[in-house]
Design an enzyme around this catalytic site. Structure first.
Site, PDB file in Angstrom:
ATOM      1  N   GLU A  22      -5.917  -5.296   3.535  1.00 17.93           N
ATOM      2  CA  GLU A  22      -6.047  -6.447   2.627  1.00 17.93           C
ATOM      3  C   GLU A  22      -7.245  -6.272   1.699  1.00 17.93           C
ATOM      4  O   GLU A  22      -7.966  -7.217   1.401  1.00 17.93           O
ATOM      5  CB  GLU A  22      -6.167  -7.758   3.410  1.00 17.93           C
ATOM      6  CG  GLU A  22      -4.947  -8.103   4.258  1.00 17.93           C
ATOM      7  CD  GLU A  22      -3.675  -8.196   3.443  1.00 17.93           C
ATOM      8  OE1 GLU A  22      -3.755  -8.569   2.262  1.00 17.93           O
ATOM      9  OE2 GLU A  22      -2.602  -7.866   3.987  1.00 17.93           O
TER      10      GLU A  22
ATOM     11  N   THR B 298       0.817  -1.218   0.000  1.00 20.05           N
ATOM     12  CA  THR B 298       0.000   0.000   0.000  1.00 20.05           C
ATOM     13  C   THR B 298       0.848   1.265   0.000  1.00 20.05           C
ATOM     14  O   THR B 298       1.862   1.334   0.677  1.00 20.05           O
ATOM     15  CB  THR B 298      -0.870  -0.001   1.259  1.00 20.05           C
ATOM     16  OG1 THR B 298      -1.585  -1.219   1.287  1.00 20.05           O
ATOM     17  CG2 THR B 298      -1.835   1.152   1.255  1.00 20.05           C
TER      18      THR B 298
ATOM     19  N   GLY C 160       2.927  -3.110   8.108  1.00 22.11           N
ATOM     20  CA  GLY C 160       3.226  -3.448   9.498  1.00 22.11           C
ATOM     21  C   GLY C 160       4.675  -3.869   9.655  1.00 22.11           C
ATOM     22  O   GLY C 160       5.325  -4.302   8.691  1.00 22.11           O
TER      23      GLY C 160
END
Lengths: 661, 681
Positions: free
Chosen positions: B437, B154, B193
């Site tokens: 997601e 992303t 993350g």
């Protein structure tokens, strides 16, 4: 300014300023509001670091600091009018959450409403100047909305002329009052009054909890913070446990009920008056629902005009996400709802002041309906706004989850409104009780008046005792009156259904409460339908009062979107009652799609009209200038976690892990 | 090990007995909780293994979650790393097999509150996108944490729409390197993350440019921090993206790459390769590179989304039999709030979802396991259906579970707002799942494309062979349907056959409507892309109805396998009924619209639904007990097995640091204020 937003603003068909005046109730009010907002924004005493980067206790400290200088500042700025105080506090606090808030919103009003003149003389002045910081301790760990269940006791001891305050069980510990944890030194405590061996129900007592000068809790008082919450981080919601804690007889608020020195209890004349504060707070919450939803909407719509994503046609530049039908379908009905609730909010406020005047003159006739209506509308608007805010957050995609969007903060600050001042389901059932009462009244041949007067026309009363089958089916999707009528029929039908199911249960069961419980899902549905009708009606009424053509057109479109979207969403209710036909549903759905396109060019101007300062929105995504990405990056760099390039945890945990293996 | 001893695990000295209001709920019912737990675990042996693993963490203060409530984000991140390290050592010490269920159970026992969850996803991505040599090179390093890998997809300006990603990987044949670069501000990788403070490497998804042509998104292994001192490597800017609603253990970060060079071998090349001279060779279809997302979605649903909803149910249901409010009969004690119809309406839908999605996930995983190996071996015939199933399931589950958990939170009144209830953090974890997601609306629309395509196929090819040629999840599109519901009595609506058929009808009709709408727009001159956009709302509805159908169907099939289980089947069937009928009632407009249901039939559905609430009420506690969460992993003052809600709430609140220290704001602000006017009270 971001070129996309500039283009949006240039293309609008109306001047947003005109709607701002409408929402503020006049250009003069708008001018004054902005003046106050600017005073605060330019005042160095109110500047502080972004809340998002502070710990909970730092946030609390900032909030206390601002409250401490507030009194002085308001005098300096010459702010006294209630609306102005509200504007002032809003801007200063961002969240409108302050540890001393309950002193003003509950402690002082309770003192004024329920205290004798002598009591007011003693406590009012110091609490206004914050030498006394009061809170309002009603809710207990084991009891909330159901007040009669509260367990705290105040037992009168005629020998010493004192009340002995006790929290007899764990569940009776006062829990949640704002400002109780660390800030307040006095509390209005609601407790069961016991005198001469008899319990007389709930009464209010002024209880000193911390010593002046040291701020230490008095012996017999256990007080503290209830720990972290979903939001309200700057608020020290607290607990309070009292063990044989004695207060003088004069600390019971005795404007109405009294306990004489010998312990004789004197009954109050009327208890309806205590409704007043409740009604006020609930109608205020309707306005809060509108404001919170408007904020979330402003952020999501501006960001959707800036964000570009994916493709509608291959080869062309990526479109603004606001151009996608699915995005419009998410956001525009919420925008329409925000406007609807704005108008309902101001109607509630006006009505409250109007009725309050009649009450002052001893006329209580309108109080029951107002009470019932505020309960239901509070539930209806807060539930809807709660869902709408979350939809707005989701409409911002992943970035909506970051605190940089500001929406998480709006959500967590607003969502308790579904529970406090009366849990929403309970509120809906209170409205239902009023509806059932009105229904019975009509059945017994008496007419009802006010917003429920449509029950007088229930066809089932005249022609069809069992099933409502024939309604006048004539929906004109271009007429606000016709659409209001459709909502009215739906409400009437669902009230009728609920009332009949209730009767059936009553005929099968022993207790009325059980029957009520077994019908409550239907009853809530009926209340919701009634409230939905009221909102549509008030919105339609408002349209009639708008003179200016350019904004009337825009607001009419929002009205149509609000009402037709509702019909489309609740199609089952309308179809099942034969209120509308299948082809009318098709027509409504089609019209909703057209309206999305019609509203699209005005969407940004419509949120601009809410006139929120960037500081109030607290959002990088919703900035007025639309310069989202650069500022997002700048914002992230301010995160305390970025202060060093290599985080200390590397040396503690990662390095050993990597070298050892 | 017995269930009960296992569940009461907080060991609070003051809590020696189960609250009588909960105790009574657990007595005298036919439902066999232990057997149900075995079913959920996939067999008694799994249950035993799970409990054994969970017992390793019991009473271990290093894994206690209570302190989370009082930590700063920074402290939580640190604790999460520490726990990851301890966990890793424990797995080594006990010799857990690499793919063993032990890891899954350990993760559950500590509520996934560790770092490096994205590292795990990235490691799996290496396995699904890398060649055998690449796997041999990178996987051992990452599986032993000698490198920490983030999965960097992303960007600031682009999320779900992957073709829009701007990060570039340009091949330089002269040095046989890729030049990885963020050309704009919006190309900054944002959200990955484990990136903010931890990762040493990033698996960067970037637009491959070679021999002057753009070849789409591919994965590249990029070192970002020094393995010596963790400092950022030249050309790399990275850090934390600031506070979010939750996920403090996640260490979400940003990453900008300024012409960073990596060797040619660092492009993951199972499905595509760049030869030294810059020639591009593809071994499959472009979508293969999304395979890692399919894997990640299934993982998240199993380990994150579903358990979070189940926990919310456990907490809210237990609290609702302890909390009493008002009276139903004047002579009775105050009523448990779970006895109110409105409370049942709020809580039993999430409970039914908890089971419905369990069975749906079980069938999804089965399909996944069958197709995944084939796809890795470049047989992609099942990829479209796998993709459709995971996108749909992900969208529906994250959407419904978030909504369900929030219902549970609000059903707990004021205390649901306290973090000590655990509900706020369950909700915020779930909220994140609606956008990460893949944003749900986009996912539903992807599924809709699959549905429209197959519907059109079903129209073109008729005949008996057709049903076989359609993917199994859409085979119903080729089955003839009744146009009117045959139910005559309320009880008829309690037939799984009947309501599954009703949902198949609804999905088919909405897909039909979409196709018709698309055609109408096309005929009136819109091009295919405009037409698609202008049909978005109906397409969304169609995709949602399809997902609802699949969930009802998999629940129904699971029930069929339980015909010999009288101790659990009836209770589960009621949940299946409730789930299916709730959907019909919510969507009654659609069912009435085409005359499939009549008004009186909708009334029957409502009656059946309300009757179910009363029946489910009796088993509610046992149905939530069966999830068998330890108190430790629930970490809720409201939801412990013993039901001592108020005492625990009071105890936990005392732990707040605010209650241990003097109030600093008093000295600075409150004190001076109070004393400023020499008040003497």
């Amino acid at each position: 300014m971001n070129p996309d937003l500039r283009r949006e603003r240039a293309a609008a068909t109306f001047d947003p300023e005109l709607i701002t005046y409408l929402l503020d109730c006049g250009p003069e009010k708008t001018r004054r509001r902005r003046e106050i907002e600017n005073m605060i924004l330019n005042d160095p005493d109110f500047q502080h670091e972004d809340y998002n980067f502070l710990t909970r206790s730092e946030r609390y400290e900032v909030a206390v600091k601002k409250s401490a200088i507030m009194v002085k500042k308001m005098r300096e700025f010459g702010i006294a009018d209630p609306d102005e105080i509200m504007w002032f506090k809003k801007l200063r606090l961002v969240n409108f959450v302050e540890p001393v808030g309950l002193n003003y919103s509950m402690f002082i009003p309770t003192l004024v409403n329920q205290g004798t003149t002598a009591q007011q003389e003693k406590w009012l002045h110091p609490s206004k100047g914050l030498q006394i910081i009061g809170t309002y301790a009603q809710t207990e760990m084991g009891h909330g909305t159901h007040l009669r269940g509260l367990e705290t006791t105040a037992t009168y001891d005629p020998k010493t002329q004192e009340f002995i305050m006790n929290s007899p069980t764990v569940t009776s510990i006062k829990w949640w009052p704002g400002g109780l944890g660390k800030t307040s030194n006095h509390a209005v405590v609601l407790a069961q009054l016991i005198t001469q061996g008899k319990c007389y129900g709930l009464h209010a007592f002024i209880v000193p909890i911390r010593e002046m000068g040291t701020h230490r809790p008095f012996p017999g008082i256990t007080v503290g913070d209830i720990g972290p919450k979903f939001g309200y981080e700057e608020m020290d919601n607290g607990y309070l446990k009292m063990d044989n804690y004695r207060i003088p007889r004069e600390n019971m608020l005795m404007k109405y009920a009294q306990v004489k020195p010998d312990g004789t209890y004197v009954k109050p004349v009327s208890n309806k008056l205590t409704y007043g504060t409740m009604v006020f707070v609930r109608s205020y919450l309707v306005g809060e629902a509108a404001r919170s939803l408007s904020k979330a909407c402003t952020i999501a719509i501006r960001y959707s005009a800036v964000r570009r994503q994916s493709e509608i046609k291959p080869g062309e530049p990526e479109p603004q996400v606001l151009d996608f039908q699915t995005q419009q379908y998410k956001l525009f009905p919420i925008l329409a709802t925000a406007y609807a609730f704005q108008f309902v909010g101001s109607y509630m406020k006006e009505t409250y002041y109007r009725i309050n005047e009649s009450i002052g003159q001893g006329d209580l006739s309108e109080l029951p309906e107002l009470h019932a209506l505020t309960a239901g509308l509070k539930a209806f608007t807060t539930w809807t706004a709660n869902t709408g805010i979350e939809e707005c957050r989701l409409a911002c995609g992943g970035h909506g989850y970051s605190h940089c969007s500001g929406i998480p903060n709006i959500y967590v600050t607003f969502t308790p409104a579904c529970t406090f001042e009366g849990e929403n389901t309970v509120m809906m059932l209170q409205t239902a009780r009023f509806l059932m009462k009105s229904y019975d009244q009509v059945r017994s041949g008496k007419l009802v008046c006010g917003l429920v007067s449509y029950l007088n026309d229930l066809p089932s009363q005249r022609i069809q005792p069992q099933q409502v089958a024939v309604w006048p089916t004539k929906m004109d999707i271009n007429s606000p009156d016709s659409l209001t009528e459709i909502y009215k029929l739906r409400a009437a039908r669902l009230i009728d259904v609920a009332a009949k199911n209730l009767q059936t249960e009553v005929s099968h069961r022993k207790s009325r409460e059980e029957a009520w419980n077994l019908t409550s899902v239907d009853l809530v549905r009926a209340s919701e339908a009634h409230c939905h009708y009221v909102v549509v009606k008030l919105f339609a009424d408002k349209l009639l009062k708008i003179q200016e053509k350019s904004i009337q057109i825009v607001l009419r479109n929002l009205f149509f979107l609000y009402s037709l979207y509702g019909i489309s969403q609740k199609a089952g209710d309308f179809l099942q009652g034969n209120i509308v036909t299948e082809s009318q549903i098709t027509q409504a759905n089609q019209r909703v799609l057209e309206l999305l396109t019609v509203i699209r060019p005005n969407a940004v101007a419509l949120v601009d009209a809410f006139d929120f300062k960037d500081e109030t929105l607290g959002s990088v995504l919703g900035r007025y200038d639309g310069n989202v990405y650069e500022n997002l990056f700048e914002w992230a760099k301010k995160s305390p976690l970025n202060k060093t390039e290599v985080h200390e945890s590397y040396y503690k945990h990662l390095k050993p892990l990597q070298s050892k293996l | 090990m017995g269930g009960r001893a296992h569940r009461v695990s907080l060991g609070d000295a003051w809590s020696r007995r189960v609250h009588p209001d909960l105790e009574s709920e657990r007595r005298g019912r036919a439902l066999d909780v232990e057997r149900l737990t075995h079913l959920l675990d996939g067999g008694a042996r799994n249950t035993a293994l799970r409990r054994e693993v969970e017992s390793l963490f019991q009473d271990d203060p290093a894994f206690s979650l209570i302190n989370n409530y009082f930590m700063t984000p920074n402290e939580r991140y640190e604790a999460a790393i520490r726990k990851r390290v301890l966990l890793h050592r424990m797995a080594q010490r006990l010799g857990w097999p690499k793919d063993g269920l032990q890891h899954h159970y350990a993760f559950r026992a500590i509520s996934g509150d560790v770092t490096f969850n994205v590292h795990d996803i990235a490691t799996k991505a290496i396995r699904s996108l890398g060649s055998e040599e690449q796997i041999a090179k990178w996987a051992p390093l990452s599986e032993t944490y000698r490198i920490i890998v983030t999965f960097a997809q992303t960007e600031l300006g682009h999320g779900t729409y992957l073709q829009g990603l701007e990060t570039e990987a340009t091949y330089d044949a002269a040095t046989q390197e890729f030049v990885i670069h963020s050309p704009t501000m919006t190309a900054t990788k944002w959200w990955p993350g484990d990136l903010g403070r931890s990762a040493t490497h990033a698996l960067v998804m970037a637009q491959l440019v070679c021999s002057g042509a753009r070849q789409g998104i591919h994965g590249f292994m990029v070192p970002i921090r020094s393995l010596r001192d963790h400092s950022l490597l030249p050309g790399i800017a990275a850090g934390n993206i600031g506070p979010n609603m939750d996920l403090e253990n996640a260490d979400n970060g940003f990453l900008r790459l300024d012409h960073v060079r990596v060797p040619r071998e660092n492009m993951l090349n199972r499905f595509a390769q760049v030869l030294p001279d810059g020639t591009y060779i593809r071994f499959g279809i472009a979508q293969n590179n999304y395979l890692s997302m399919v894997v990640a979605r299934v993982d998240i649903l199993v380990n994150g989304v579903l358990p979070a909803l189940q926990k919310a149910c456990v907490i809210a249901t237990r609290y609702s039999v302890i909390r009493r409010q008002s009276r139903l009969r004047p002579s009775d004690p105050e009523t448990k709030i779970l006895d109110y119809q409105t409370q049942q309406q709020k809580l039993f839908l999430p409970l039914a979802m908890s089971y419905a999605f369990h069975f749906q996930l079980a069938s999804l995983r089965e399909f996944f396991q069958n197709s995944y190996v084939n796809i890795l071996n470049k047989d992609i015939s099942l990829l479209p259906e796998l993709h459709a199933l995971t996108t749909g399931t992900k969208a529906m589950m994250s959407d419904f579970c978030t909504h369900g958990a929030e219902l549970c939170r609000r059903a707990c009144g004021g205390h649901g707002y306290s973090k000590l209830s655990a509900l706020p953090s369950l909700v915020t974890q779930l909220m994140a799942s609606c956008t990460y997601e893949g944003e749900n609306t986009v996912l539903y629309l992807q599924l809709a494309r699959f549905l429209v395509k197959n519907y059109q196929r079903a129209q073109q090819v008729a005949g008996p062979t057709l049903q076989k040629s359609l993917p199994q999840s859409v085979a119903y599109l080729a089955t003839p349907h009744l146009t009117k519901c045959p139910a005559q009595r309320t009880a008829d609506f309690l037939s799984p056959e009947l309501y599954t058929m009703a949902w198949a009808h609804m999905a088919t009709r909405l897909i039909e409507d979409s196709v018709r709408h698309l055609q109408t727009l096309r005929q009136s001159g819109a091009d295919q892309h405009e037409a698609w956009d202008q049909t978005g709302i109906i397409l969304l509805q169609a995709a949602k109805a399809h997902c609802y159908y699949l969930t009802v169907k998999s629940f129904k099939e699971a029930l069929e396998k339980l015909d010999n289980e009288p101790a659990i089947q009836p209770a589960l069937k009621r949940l299946c009924d409730l789930f299916a009928l709730h959907g019909i009632l919510t969507d009654s407009g659609n069912f009435l619209y085409d005359g499939f249901l009549s008004g009186p039939q909708v009334d029957m559905v409502r009656t059946a639904y309300l009757d179910l609430l009363l029946l489910i009420r009796k088993d509610a506690i046992l149905l939530t007990d069966a999830f068998d969460f330890t108190d430790q992993c629930l970490n809720s003052a409201l939801g412990c097995y013993d039901g001592n809600v108020y005492e625990r709430l009071f105890h936990w609140a005392q732990m707040s640091p605010n209650n241990k220290s003097q109030n600093p704001a008093y000295e600075k602000y409150i004190g001076p204020l109070i004393q400023s006017r020499g008040s003497k009270l």
